[in-house]
Design a protein around this motif. Sequence first.
Motif, PDB file in Angstrom:
ATOM      1  N   ALA A 124       0.832  -1.207   0.000  1.00 12.85           N
ATOM      2  CA  ALA A 124       0.000   0.000   0.000  1.00 12.85           C
ATOM      3  C   ALA A 124       0.864   1.254   0.000  1.00 12.85           C
ATOM      4  CB  ALA A 124      -0.923  -0.006   1.216  1.00 12.85           C
ATOM      5  N   THR A 125       0.427   2.239  -0.752  1.00 15.94           N
ATOM      6  CA  THR A 125       1.167   3.501  -0.799  1.00 15.94           C
ATOM      7  C   THR A 125       0.698   4.469   0.283  1.00 15.94           C
ATOM      8  OG1 THR A 125      -0.365   4.335  -2.471  1.00 15.94           O
ATOM      9  CG2 THR A 125       1.694   3.328  -3.250  1.00 15.94           C
ATOM     10  N   ILE A 126      -0.380   4.118   0.954  1.00 16.51           N
ATOM     11  CA  ILE A 126      -0.850   4.887   2.107  1.00 16.51           C
ATOM     12  C   ILE A 126      -0.966   3.939   3.291  1.00 16.51           C
ATOM     13  CG2 ILE A 126      -2.083   6.598   0.727  1.00 16.51           C
ATOM     14  CD1 ILE A 126      -4.679   5.070   1.449  1.00 16.51           C
ATOM     15  N   ARG A 127      -0.992   4.479   4.489  1.00 12.20           N
ATOM     16  CA  ARG A 127      -1.135   3.648   5.687  1.00 12.20           C
ATOM     17  C   ARG A 127      -2.497   2.957   5.640  1.00 12.20           C
ATOM     18  NH1 ARG A 127       1.548   5.629  10.520  1.00 12.20           N
ATOM     19  NH2 ARG A 127       2.259   3.598  11.139  1.00 12.20           N
ATOM     20  N   ILE A 128      -2.502   1.647   5.908  1.00 10.96           N
ATOM     21  CA  ILE A 128      -3.731   0.868   5.851  1.00 10.96           C
ATOM     22  C   ILE A 128      -3.745  -0.093   7.035  1.00 10.96           C
ATOM     23  CG2 ILE A 128      -2.681  -0.806   4.292  1.00 10.96           C
ATOM     24  CD1 ILE A 128      -5.430  -1.115   2.960  1.00 10.96           C
ATOM     25  N   THR A 129      -4.913  -0.278   7.620  1.00 12.25           N
ATOM     26  CA  THR A 129      -5.017  -1.185   8.758  1.00 12.25           C
ATOM     27  C   THR A 129      -5.164  -2.624   8.266  1.00 12.25           C
ATOM     28  OG1 THR A 129      -7.431  -1.138   8.896  1.00 12.25           O
ATOM     29  CG2 THR A 129      -6.219   0.605  10.093  1.00 12.25           C
ATOM     30  N   ASP A 132      -8.757  -3.175   7.195  1.00  8.59           N
ATOM     31  CA  ASP A 132      -9.035  -2.620   5.862  1.00  8.59           C
ATOM     32  C   ASP A 132      -8.453  -3.524   4.766  1.00  8.59           C
ATOM     33  OD1 ASP A 132     -10.411  -0.443   6.887  1.00  8.59           O
ATOM     34  OD2 ASP A 132      -8.657   0.885   6.816  1.00  8.59           O
TER      35      ASP A 132
END
Length: 143
Positions: A124-129, A132
Amino acid sequence: MELQTASATAAVPRGERRKRQRFVAKRWGQVCFWVVIDGERLPVNDLSLEGFSVPWGSPLAEPEAFPFVLELEGIPDVIRGMAETVNFVLAMDGGLMGCRFVALSRDATERLHEWLTLHVISTATIRITEADAAAIVSGPSLV
């Protein structure tokens, strides 16, 4: 090895495209998922909870079912099962054979979900839980 029918895909007609999200089987430009078919280790092109595609020289004359072993680079565990060919996409250097899971070992579905969840988080290029990522893996195709 005890195999179970892959219930999520058993009702899908032959040639039907996957309904779940597919994930490119590379991490930081390197192949991270591999499949062993007839003793040959092939790089996986894309992977979902329903199946995978691999580079293949030419289309098969008839659809074929076959045993496979799926590997994740750096992880000693494997996923064993049966898959069947469902389509072939021609490319300049041969093509891609699309395969659907027909039967998986008892814990394989859970392990595959875990592997794909980890893959989504790590690419992922963004923070992801984790929740998610798991929802993305289980959900419908976003493309």
